[in-house]
Design a protein around this motif. Structure first.
Motif, PDB file in Angstrom:
ATOM      1  N   HIS A 304      -6.428 -49.550  53.690  1.00  0.00           N
ATOM      2  CA  HIS A 304      -7.099 -48.821  52.653  1.00  0.00           C
ATOM      3  C   HIS A 304      -6.495 -47.571  52.407  1.00  0.00           C
ATOM      4  CE1 HIS A 304     -10.223 -46.367  50.694  1.00  0.00           C
ATOM      5  NE2 HIS A 304     -10.059 -47.685  49.805  1.00  0.00           N
ATOM      6  N   ILE A 305      -5.638 -47.121  51.251  1.00  0.00           N
ATOM      7  CA  ILE A 305      -5.196 -45.933  51.289  1.00  0.00           C
ATOM      8  C   ILE A 305      -5.640 -45.590  49.825  1.00  0.00           C
ATOM      9  CG2 ILE A 305      -3.242 -44.479  51.244  1.00  0.00           C
ATOM     10  CD1 ILE A 305      -3.692 -45.267  53.931  1.00  0.00           C
ATOM     11  N   GLY A 306      -6.467 -44.365  49.651  1.00  0.00           N
ATOM     12  CA  GLY A 306      -6.836 -43.846  48.327  1.00  0.00           C
ATOM     13  C   GLY A 306      -7.152 -45.010  47.211  1.00  0.00           C
ATOM     14  N   GLY A 307      -8.213 -45.970  47.844  1.00  0.00           N
ATOM     15  CA  GLY A 307      -8.523 -46.904  46.587  1.00  0.00           C
ATOM     16  C   GLY A 307      -7.635 -48.071  46.444  1.00  0.00           C
ATOM     17  N   ARG A 333      -2.021 -56.955  47.389  1.00  0.00           N
ATOM     18  CA  ARG A 333      -2.874 -55.635  47.410  1.00  0.00           C
ATOM     19  C   ARG A 333      -3.706 -55.794  46.275  1.00  0.00           C
ATOM     20  NH1 ARG A 333       1.592 -51.289  45.611  1.00  0.00           N
ATOM     21  NH2 ARG A 333       1.489 -51.629  43.294  1.00  0.00           N
ATOM     22  N   GLU A 334      -4.698 -54.944  46.238  1.00  0.00           N
ATOM     23  CA  GLU A 334      -5.541 -54.731  45.157  1.00  0.00           C
ATOM     24  C   GLU A 334      -5.826 -53.344  44.900  1.00  0.00           C
ATOM     25  OE1 GLU A 334     -10.372 -56.158  43.952  1.00  0.00           O
ATOM     26  OE2 GLU A 334      -9.513 -56.139  46.283  1.00  0.00           O
ATOM     27  N   GLN A 339     -15.542 -48.766  39.464  1.00  0.00           N
ATOM     28  CA  GLN A 339     -16.879 -49.768  39.696  1.00  0.00           C
ATOM     29  C   GLN A 339     -16.967 -50.644  40.987  1.00  0.00           C
ATOM     30  OE1 GLN A 339     -17.467 -53.509  37.652  1.00  0.00           O
ATOM     31  NE2 GLN A 339     -19.484 -52.723  36.698  1.00  0.00           N
ATOM     32  N   THR A 340     -15.948 -50.953  41.767  1.00  0.00           N
ATOM     33  CA  THR A 340     -15.665 -51.574  42.864  1.00  0.00           C
ATOM     34  C   THR A 340     -15.916 -50.726  43.988  1.00  0.00           C
ATOM     35  OG1 THR A 340     -14.435 -53.319  42.067  1.00  0.00           O
ATOM     36  CG2 THR A 340     -14.296 -53.038  44.376  1.00  0.00           C
ATOM     37  N   ARG A 341     -15.445 -49.591  43.851  1.00  0.00           N
ATOM     38  CA  ARG A 341     -15.412 -48.312  44.789  1.00  0.00           C
ATOM     39  C   ARG A 341     -16.758 -47.897  44.791  1.00  0.00           C
ATOM     40  NH1 ARG A 341     -10.021 -44.526  44.357  1.00  0.00           N
ATOM     41  NH2 ARG A 341     -10.892 -43.784  46.209  1.00  0.00           N
ATOM     42  N   GLU A 342     -17.489 -47.776  43.774  1.00  0.00           N
ATOM     43  CA  GLU A 342     -18.968 -47.368  43.962  1.00  0.00           C
ATOM     44  C   GLU A 342     -19.858 -48.304  44.382  1.00  0.00           C
ATOM     45  OE1 GLU A 342     -22.195 -44.814  43.053  1.00  0.00           O
ATOM     46  OE2 GLU A 342     -20.205 -44.777  43.607  1.00  0.00           O
ATOM     47  N   ILE A 346     -21.941 -47.478  48.005  1.00  0.00           N
ATOM     48  CA  ILE A 346     -23.529 -47.919  48.350  1.00  0.00           C
ATOM     49  C   ILE A 346     -23.487 -48.881  49.155  1.00  0.00           C
ATOM     50  CG2 ILE A 346     -25.386 -48.796  47.092  1.00  0.00           C
ATOM     51  CD1 ILE A 346     -24.516 -47.539  44.529  1.00  0.00           C
ATOM     52  N   MET A 347     -22.833 -49.988  49.126  1.00  0.00           N
ATOM     53  CA  MET A 347     -23.280 -51.157  50.222  1.00  0.00           C
ATOM     54  C   MET A 347     -22.818 -50.547  51.752  1.00  0.00           C
ATOM     55  SD  MET A 347     -20.810 -54.554  50.320  1.00  0.00           S
ATOM     56  CE  MET A 347     -19.369 -53.682  50.883  1.00  0.00           C
TER      57      MET A 347
END
Length: 410
Positions: A304-307, A333-334, A339-342, A346-347
């Motif tokens: 995971h690098i920078g989103g 990759r994705e 929205q997913t990062r937020e 929280i999770m």
């Protein structure tokens, strides 16, 4: 083993979008090395692992260090291209599999190879997972000399019939000896436990906790057994040969664990992790939970690098073949949406003691927080100070609270 996630096909050279480098200087960088070799494949395990003698040329233990060096070179080049290189590495974690299935000199050499390419923090945390039957004082001394600081020992249980159900091969009587060797060598020691194995009684679980705590360790991870489809245990449960773990039994054992840890001076800091102080937490796992940057090396490893999340070919031969051809081992990759990062922020933060600030949640979440306090799921005093701090019952209901909170925040 689980299937890889679906995603876009990355460039053959492994290059990242420019967005991955934005703000990199303000983010931590960690490294994970996946060593996929095991003596046997445990029946409950769905990690990307292989029995060490089943893999031929290019994928064997003898080839692993050279292949890792190729991926290290690729990572340095890729990070530099997006301006995300030249950062101190704060944590390194060798996981698996069983990294200590490699000779100690090889594991030490791999850390040397990393040090030659990355700038390590003066207080870098370097952990390896290990099984008790793979360690002796000489092996541990080699790790200390190379710069390892921490061992995460796969104890799982102190009860022979529970270990047999898990297909674990180590002798539980050896745990005190290994713990003493590790501590005498000056390394930090974490013990990993599993609760909820079919056939494990409450007394069995108490016995495992007693043995673990008798070693006066500073860190313990305790995870509930999850029966994964595609595993030997999953097939046995499906055929009725083993019972599915009972949710009430798992909750009871979690509460027993928390009480025992607290009495021994360990406090929870993440739902499944306890330590004697902030200084003895697993900083590598904290980097994951805080969505920092990390590069995962080895077959099937995720990064995971920078989103941007990306992952390697799973089979060791496929991983090594791509590296030998001069290509990236990444096969998918994705690029995560805001929205997913937020949601993930929280999770993950909700599972850590006082990590999630309430003023970072979405409008309208105040009512949900009040309800959680009234239900006994959040500590009222912490909430008054602006922090999300689950109670014991709240930790058992963390997923429930996250589902509600993310509705307000995305």
């Amino acid at each position: 083993m689980p299937a890889q996630p679906t995603g876009e096909v990355p460039p053959l050279d492994g290059s990242l979008p420019a967005s991955a480098g934005v703000g990199a200087a303000d983010r931590g960088l960690s490294l994970y090395v996946h060593v996929p070799y095991c003596r046997v494949r445990c029946g409950y395990c769905d990690f990307n692992t292989y029995t060490a003698e089943d893999l031929g040329p290019g994928a064997s233990r003898d080839d692993y260090r050279a292949n890792l060096s190729r991926e290290l070179d690729l990572s340095v080049r890729t990070l530099a291209e997006v301006g995300a290189g030249d950062r101190e590495v704060s944590t390194i974690f060798f996981g698996g599999g069983t990294p200590t299935m490699l000779d100690a000199s090889v594991l030490a050499g791999m850390l040397t190879d990393i040090r030659a390419r990355y700038r390590l923090a003066a207080d870098v945390e370097v952990t390896t997972e290990a099984n008790p039957d793979t360690l002796d004082p000489a092996y541990i001394a080699t790790l200390v000399g190379a710069g390892f600081t921490r061992i995460s020992l796969g104890m799982q249980s102190a009860v022979p019939h529970v270990l047999a159900t898990l297909d674990r091969t180590h002798d539980p009587e050896k745990i005190p000896d290994v713990a003493r060797w590790v501590k005498d060598a000056g390394l930090e020691l974490s013990l990993d436990l599993i609760y909820g194995t079919p056939g494990e009684s409450i007394d069995d679980w108490r016995r495992s906790l007693d043995v673990a705590l008798a070693n006066e360790v500073d860190h313990i991870s305790a995870y509930s057994l999850i029966v994964e489809p595609g595993t030997k245990m999953g097939a046995m449960v499906r055929r009725g040969q083993l019972p599915m773990p009972d949710e009430d039994d798992l909750a009871d054992k979690y509460e027993i664990a928390d009480a025992a840890m607290t009495a021994a001076g360990l406090r929870w800091y993440e739902v499944s992790n306890w330590s004697t102080s902030a200084a003895t937490r697993c900083e590598h796992n904290m980097a994951y939970w805080r969505n920092a940057d990390w590069w995962g090396f080895g077959p099937g490893a995720h990064s995971h690098i920078g989103g941007v999340r990306f992952w390697n070919a799973k089979h060791p031969k496929a991983w090594s073949d791509r590296l030998l051809a001069g290509d990236s081992p990444g096969i998918g990759r994705e690029v995560l949406s805001a929205q997913t990062r937020e949601i993930e922020r929280i999770m993950l933060a909700a599972r850590i003691d006082s990590e999630l600030r309430l003023d970072t949640l979405g409008p309208g979440s105040e009512l949900a927080i009040r309800n959680f306090v009234n239900q006994g799921l959040l500590d009222a005093e912490a909430v008054a100070q602006g922090w999300f701090q689950p109670t014991l019952q709240g930790r058992l209901m963390a997923d429930y609270m996250v589902r509600i909170l993310t509705d307000y925040s995305v």
